[in-house]
Design a protein around this motif. Structure first.
Motif, PDB file in Angstrom:
ATOM      1  N   GLU A 228     101.425 -51.363 -66.626  1.00 45.15           N
ATOM      2  CA  GLU A 228     102.283 -52.374 -66.003  1.00 45.15           C
ATOM      3  C   GLU A 228     102.328 -53.680 -66.789  1.00 45.15           C
ATOM      4  O   GLU A 228     103.210 -54.505 -66.576  1.00 45.15           O
ATOM      5  CB  GLU A 228     101.789 -52.664 -64.578  1.00 45.15           C
ATOM      6  CG  GLU A 228     101.942 -51.518 -63.595  1.00 45.15           C
ATOM      7  CD  GLU A 228     100.856 -50.470 -63.732  1.00 45.15           C
ATOM      8  OE1 GLU A 228     100.932 -49.441 -63.036  1.00 45.15           O
ATOM      9  OE2 GLU A 228      99.917 -50.668 -64.538  1.00 45.15           O
TER      10      GLU A 228
ATOM     11  N   THR B 239      86.421 -50.996 -58.805  1.00 48.21           N
ATOM     12  CA  THR B 239      87.658 -51.553 -58.252  1.00 48.21           C
ATOM     13  C   THR B 239      87.386 -52.735 -57.335  1.00 48.21           C
ATOM     14  O   THR B 239      88.004 -53.800 -57.454  1.00 48.21           O
ATOM     15  CB  THR B 239      88.426 -50.460 -57.479  1.00 48.21           C
ATOM     16  OG1 THR B 239      88.801 -49.417 -58.384  1.00 48.21           O
ATOM     17  CG2 THR B 239      89.676 -51.043 -56.838  1.00 48.21           C
TER      18      THR B 239
ATOM     19  N   GLN C 296      88.455 -56.719 -57.903  1.00 54.41           N
ATOM     20  CA  GLN C 296      89.267 -57.441 -56.928  1.00 54.41           C
ATOM     21  C   GLN C 296      88.563 -58.697 -56.424  1.00 54.41           C
ATOM     22  O   GLN C 296      89.214 -59.659 -56.017  1.00 54.41           O
ATOM     23  CB  GLN C 296      89.611 -56.514 -55.763  1.00 54.41           C
ATOM     24  CG  GLN C 296      90.591 -55.409 -56.155  1.00 54.41           C
ATOM     25  CD  GLN C 296      90.807 -54.394 -55.051  1.00 54.41           C
ATOM     26  OE1 GLN C 296      89.994 -54.275 -54.131  1.00 54.41           O
ATOM     27  NE2 GLN C 296      91.903 -53.635 -55.140  1.00 54.41           N
TER      28      GLN C 296
ATOM     29  N   ASP D 145      98.719 -58.108 -60.117  1.00 52.53           N
ATOM     30  CA  ASP D 145      98.652 -57.540 -58.775  1.00 52.53           C
ATOM     31  C   ASP D 145      97.349 -56.754 -58.666  1.00 52.53           C
ATOM     32  O   ASP D 145      97.155 -55.768 -59.380  1.00 52.53           O
ATOM     33  CB  ASP D 145      99.853 -56.619 -58.546  1.00 52.53           C
ATOM     34  CG  ASP D 145      99.909 -56.076 -57.115  1.00 52.53           C
ATOM     35  OD1 ASP D 145      98.872 -56.096 -56.427  1.00 52.53           O
ATOM     36  OD2 ASP D 145     100.987 -55.609 -56.714  1.00 52.53           O
ATOM     37  N   PRO D 146      96.409 -57.177 -57.804  1.00 50.96           N
ATOM     38  CA  PRO D 146      95.102 -56.508 -57.738  1.00 50.96           C
ATOM     39  C   PRO D 146      95.170 -55.062 -57.271  1.00 50.96           C
ATOM     40  O   PRO D 146      94.191 -54.323 -57.420  1.00 50.96           O
ATOM     41  CB  PRO D 146      94.319 -57.376 -56.755  1.00 50.96           C
ATOM     42  CG  PRO D 146      95.360 -58.036 -55.914  1.00 50.96           C
ATOM     43  CD  PRO D 146      96.515 -58.272 -56.827  1.00 50.96           C
ATOM     44  N   ALA D 147      96.298 -54.635 -56.740  1.00 53.31           N
ATOM     45  CA  ALA D 147      96.425 -53.243 -56.295  1.00 53.31           C
ATOM     46  C   ALA D 147      96.329 -52.273 -57.471  1.00 53.31           C
ATOM     47  O   ALA D 147      95.966 -51.096 -57.289  1.00 53.31           O
ATOM     48  CB  ALA D 147      97.753 -53.050 -55.565  1.00 53.31           C
ATOM     49  N   TYR D 148      96.628 -52.754 -58.699  1.00 57.43           N
ATOM     50  CA  TYR D 148      96.606 -51.873 -59.857  1.00 57.43           C
ATOM     51  C   TYR D 148      95.189 -51.508 -60.299  1.00 57.43           C
ATOM     52  O   TYR D 148      95.008 -50.542 -61.048  1.00 57.43           O
ATOM     53  CB  TYR D 148      97.350 -52.518 -61.030  1.00 57.43           C
ATOM     54  CG  TYR D 148      98.839 -52.689 -60.797  1.00 57.43           C
ATOM     55  CD1 TYR D 148      99.609 -51.625 -60.326  1.00 57.43           C
ATOM     56  CD2 TYR D 148      99.468 -53.901 -61.061  1.00 57.43           C
ATOM     57  CE1 TYR D 148     100.979 -51.772 -60.116  1.00 57.43           C
ATOM     58  CE2 TYR D 148     100.830 -54.061 -60.852  1.00 57.43           C
ATOM     59  CZ  TYR D 148     101.585 -53.003 -60.378  1.00 57.43           C
ATOM     60  OH  TYR D 148     102.937 -53.152 -60.163  1.00 57.43           O
TER      61      TYR D 148
ATOM     62  N   SER E 212      92.828 -50.099 -58.793  1.00 54.22           N
ATOM     63  CA  SER E 212      92.427 -48.768 -58.337  1.00 54.22           C
ATOM     64  C   SER E 212      93.036 -47.650 -59.175  1.00 54.22           C
ATOM     65  O   SER E 212      92.543 -46.519 -59.163  1.00 54.22           O
ATOM     66  CB  SER E 212      92.812 -48.582 -56.864  1.00 54.22           C
ATOM     67  OG  SER E 212      94.218 -48.691 -56.695  1.00 54.22           O
ATOM     68  N   ASN E 213      94.099 -47.961 -59.927  1.00 55.01           N
ATOM     69  CA  ASN E 213      94.736 -46.958 -60.776  1.00 55.01           C
ATOM     70  C   ASN E 213      93.992 -46.746 -62.092  1.00 55.01           C
ATOM     71  O   ASN E 213      94.194 -45.720 -62.756  1.00 55.01           O
ATOM     72  CB  ASN E 213      96.180 -47.344 -61.085  1.00 55.01           C
ATOM     73  CG  ASN E 213      97.050 -47.403 -59.841  1.00 55.01           C
ATOM     74  OD1 ASN E 213      96.738 -46.790 -58.820  1.00 55.01           O
ATOM     75  ND2 ASN E 213      98.142 -48.161 -59.916  1.00 55.01           N
TER      76      ASN E 213
ATOM     77  N   ARG F  36      99.641 -65.329 -56.473  1.00 57.70           N
ATOM     78  CA  ARG F  36     100.738 -64.372 -56.618  1.00 57.70           C
ATOM     79  C   ARG F  36     100.723 -63.785 -58.032  1.00 57.70           C
ATOM     80  O   ARG F  36     100.189 -64.385 -58.970  1.00 57.70           O
ATOM     81  CB  ARG F  36     102.085 -65.047 -56.360  1.00 57.70           C
ATOM     82  CG  ARG F  36     102.460 -66.098 -57.395  1.00 57.70           C
ATOM     83  CD  ARG F  36     103.769 -66.793 -57.080  1.00 57.70           C
ATOM     84  NE  ARG F  36     104.148 -67.724 -58.128  1.00 57.70           N
ATOM     85  CZ  ARG F  36     103.658 -68.952 -58.278  1.00 57.70           C
ATOM     86  NH1 ARG F  36     102.743 -69.408 -57.420  1.00 57.70           N
ATOM     87  NH2 ARG F  36     104.063 -69.724 -59.267  1.00 57.70           N
ATOM     88  N   GLU F  37     101.288 -62.622 -58.188  1.00 52.56           N
ATOM     89  CA  GLU F  37     101.377 -61.996 -59.503  1.00 52.56           C
ATOM     90  C   GLU F  37     102.197 -62.894 -60.438  1.00 52.56           C
ATOM     91  O   GLU F  37     103.273 -63.375 -60.076  1.00 52.56           O
ATOM     92  CB  GLU F  37     102.039 -60.620 -59.393  1.00 52.56           C
ATOM     93  CG  GLU F  37     102.116 -59.871 -60.713  1.00 52.56           C
ATOM     94  CD  GLU F  37     102.803 -58.520 -60.560  1.00 52.56           C
ATOM     95  OE1 GLU F  37     102.724 -57.712 -61.502  1.00 52.56           O
ATOM     96  OE2 GLU F  37     103.412 -58.285 -59.482  1.00 52.56           O
TER      97      GLU F  37
END
Length: 306
Positions: A189, A255, A259, A242-245, A247-248, A275-276
């Motif tokens: 990303e 993870t 975070q 974006d901290p959601a990434y 985990s990928n 924010r991102e």
């Protein structure tokens, strides 16, 4: 590899040029070859210019943003070849630590919208190896016996290799930050953000003054600045992701840690998350570190006059 070849060539020229040098009188007790050797120890302080900490207001250039309270001890040793006291080539190892804390701005710049509110911090052990040249302009002329100056200002420059390992503290535990990729290094990303190496080249450049204590001893007071090719000495360079990434790309145990460490704003502003794309660091300027040290050197293999 290109830099290594250049220094191999310079080293060969240096020794071949002076291998036929002659002895000259140093004082009433000793004489030695024009090409002499010196070994020594160094002690002083190490500090850094990074995105974290600093002084009041937005980050400023170079020494204007230096916080002297972040200085840490530095120790080292060196071996040097000197030619007529005018030119020296030295191999040196220096060991120290650098650190930075946004929390130091609490009293001088407590705005939560600035660096204090970012609330990031780091520390990193430093191992620095360098091959450098000293140039002493005052000794580019010939002096009769007992007339050479005791004080000699000089400049120093060369090439170095250093290892670092930025860490962040969570609770009572320090964690390595580079494996957590807190700014998305290596994430699909964020294709422009590449993982950084913990061992890199640098360019040391500085100045000092040498004092001749005796026929055998030299003392130096020296400032050497290391120009770096990385902006991740403190693991901070660009913007929040974006901290959601996480985990990928990270293992489950890493993870949650990532975070928690990628943003520390919520510790001062409960519930706030950046924010991102929001600014985290300044990618326009590379990091750097420097040392101020007192060195004590001993001439080796001096020949006593009969």
């Amino acid at each position: 590899m290109k830099a290594k070849r250049i220094f191999v060539l310079l080293t060969t020229i240096f020794f071949c040029t002076f291998c036929f040098s002659q002895y000259y009188f140093l004082d009433k007790k000793y004489y030695y070859n024009y090409l002499s050797w010196e070994a020594g120890l160094s002690s002083g302080m190490m500090n850094a210019f990074t995105d974290l900490g600093g002084k009041k207001g937005n980050g400023k250039g170079f020494i204007k943003d230096l916080n002297w309270n972040m200085s840490r001890p530095a120790l080292g040793f060196y071996l040097m070849a000197n030619y007529k006291e005018a030119v020296g080539m030295r191999a040196e190892a220096t060991f120290g630590e650098v650190q930075g804390y946004d929390s130091v701005l609490k009293s001088s710049d407590p705005s939560l919208s600035g660096r204090y509110g970012r609330n990031l911090s780091f520390r990193s052990k430093i191992t620095d190896l360098q091959l450098a040249f000293e140039v002493h302009p005052l000794f580019f002329k010939w002096y009769d016996e007992d007339q050479s100056p005791y004080w000699s200002p000089y400049i120093v420059a060369g090439i170095g290799f250093f290892r670092f390992n930025p860490q962040g503290k969570l609770g009572d535990t320090w964690h390595d930050l580079q494996p957590l990729r807190l700014e998305g290094q290596g994430f699909a990303e964020y294709p422009d953000r590449k993982p950084y190496k913990l061992g890199q080249l640098n360019i040391p450049i500085g100045a000092g003054v040498r004092y001749e204590i005796s026929s055998l001893l030299h003392a130096r007071l020296e400032v050497v600045h290391r120009l770096l090719f990385t902006d991740y000495l403190d693991d901070v360079s660009t913007s929040y992701i974006d901290p959601a990434y996480f985990s990928n790309y990270l293992l489950p145990g890493k993870t949650g840690l990532a975070q928690s460490l990628y943003s520390r704003m919520d510790e001062l502003q409960p519930g706030y998350m950046p924010r991102e794309g929001q600014q985290r660091g300044d990618p326009k300027d590379k990091d750097a570190f420097f040392t101020i040290q007192l060195k004590l050197g001993v001439r080796l293999a001096n020949v006593r006059r009969k």
